[in-house]
Motif scaffolding. Structure first.
Motif, PDB file in Angstrom:
ATOM      1  N   LEU A  49       0.834  -1.210   0.000  1.00 35.93           N
ATOM      2  CA  LEU A  49       0.000   0.000   0.000  1.00 35.93           C
ATOM      3  C   LEU A  49       0.866   1.256   0.000  1.00 35.93           C
ATOM      4  N   GLU A  50       2.010   1.186   0.713  1.00 36.07           N
ATOM      5  CA  GLU A  50       2.908   2.343   0.710  1.00 36.07           C
ATOM      6  C   GLU A  50       3.519   2.558  -0.672  1.00 36.07           C
ATOM      7  N   ALA A  51       3.808   1.432  -1.327  1.00 39.10           N
ATOM      8  CA  ALA A  51       4.368   1.545  -2.687  1.00 39.10           C
ATOM      9  C   ALA A  51       3.351   2.162  -3.644  1.00 39.10           C
ATOM     10  N   VAL A  52       2.084   1.806  -3.473  1.00 39.65           N
ATOM     11  CA  VAL A  52       1.050   2.406  -4.323  1.00 39.65           C
ATOM     12  C   VAL A  52       1.008   3.914  -4.069  1.00 39.65           C
ATOM     13  N   LYS A  53       1.059   4.300  -2.807  1.00 42.57           N
ATOM     14  CA  LYS A  53       1.017   5.728  -2.483  1.00 42.57           C
ATOM     15  C   LYS A  53       2.217   6.459  -3.100  1.00 42.57           C
ATOM     16  N   ARG A  54       3.412   5.837  -2.929  1.00 43.04           N
ATOM     17  CA  ARG A  54       4.609   6.463  -3.513  1.00 43.04           C
ATOM     18  C   ARG A  54       4.491   6.572  -5.022  1.00 43.04           C
TER      19      ARG A  54
END
Ligand code: GTP
Ligand code: MG
Length: 213
Positions: free
Chosen positions: A176-181
Motif C-alpha cells: 500500500l505504501e508503494a502504491v502511495k509512492r
C-alpha cells in the motif's frame, strides 16, 4: 457516524443496469449524480462495482481483459434514500496517443469525463500488486485536470488499491505504501479494497457519499 447509520447508508436496496452507451447519443439523460470507475483492464472494476452494489454479477466480470467495452450505467439506491449512478468505464486506452491513434471511442470517454453534468467523482483503481504505472499516472493526471476548464465543478478523484486479498499480511503495508509512492504528486493514500473479502466497501461508500453530498 454510528454503526447503525453506517449500515443504513451502505445497504443497497435497489441496483439496476440502466444503459450501455457506445456513443454520445446513447448516454442516458443526466438526471442523477454520477460516479465513474476507471482503471486498466482486469484491475477489478466490475467486481468492485458488484461488491459496492451488493449484487453478484450485475456488472459483468471476466477473466478476459477488455471485457467491458461500453460505458455501463447503473442506478443504485441506499437504505437511507440516497440515489446515484455508478458508471463502469472500459479498461483501456488511457495512454495519451496521437489524434489519429485515439479512436472515437476514447474521445467519447474523455468528453464524458470533461463535460458530463452531474459527474461528481472518479474512482481510479490500481492493482495493489502493481501500483501506479505510466498508464494509470496518465489516467490520474487526466482526471485531475479533466475539469480544470471553467464550467462544471472539479472532479473528486478517489484512488483505490484493488485485490488486497492477494497480498499476504506481511506484504500488505509495504504494498500500500508503494502504491502511495507511485501515485507521486497526486499523493493520496489509496483506499484498500477487496471484492473477495469485502474490505474497503464501507470506506469507499463513505468517500463517495462525501463527494456527492
Ligand atoms: P475489464 O472489464 O476488462 O476492464 O476488467 P475489470 O477491471 O472490470 O475487472 P473484473 O472485475 O472483470 O475482474 C478481473 C478479474 O480479477 C476477474 O477474474 C475477477 O474475479 C478478479 N478480481 C477482481 N477483483 C478481485 C479481488 O478483489 N480479489 C481477487 N482475488 N480477484 C479479483
Ligand atoms: Mg469490467
Amino acid at each position: 457516524m454510528t454503526e447503525k447509520n453506517a449500515a443504513v447508508e451502505t445497504r443497497v436496496v435497489d441496483a439496476r443496469f440502466i444503459a450501455g452507451a457506445v456513443d454520445p447519443a446513447s448516454l442516458p439523460p443526466p438526471t442523477l449524480l454520477e460516479v465513474a470507475f476507471a482503471g486498466r483492464s482486469n484491475v477489478g472494476k466490475s467486481s468492485l462495482l458488484n461488491a459496492m452494489m451488493q449484487r453478484r454479477s450485475l456488472a459483468r466480470t471476466s477473466n478476459t481483459p477488455g471485457c467491458t467495452r461500453q460505458l455501463n450505467f447503473f442506478e443504485v439506491r441506499c437504505a437511507d434514500g440516497l440515489a446515484l449512478r455508478f458508471v463502469d468505464l472500459p479498461g483501456y486506452g488511457w495512454a495519451r496517443r496521437s489524434k489519429a491513434e485515439r479512436g472515437q471511442w476514447q474521445d467519447m470517454i474523455e468528453s464524458y469525463l470533461r463535460q458530463r453534468v452531474g459527474l461528481r467523482a472518479a474512482v481510479a483503481l490500481v492493482d495493489v500488486r502493481r501500483g501506479v504505472e505510466e498508464e494509470e499516472r496518465q489516467l490520474i493526471q487526466f482526471l485531475a485536470e479533466a475539469r480544470s476548464v471553467p464550467g462544471p465543478r472539479p472532479l473528486d478523484v478517489i484512488l483505490v488499491a484493488t485485490k488486497t486479498d492477494k497480498v499476504g499480511a506481511a506484504a500488505r503495508k509495504p504494498a500500500l505504501e508503494a502504491v502511495k509512492r507511485s501515485a507521486g504528486q497526486t499523493g493520496q493514500s489509496p483506499l484498500a479494497f477487496s471484492s473477495v473479502t469485502g474490505e474497503g466497501r464501507e470506506d469507499l461508500w463513505r468517500r463517495i457519499r462525501r463527494a456527492v453530498l
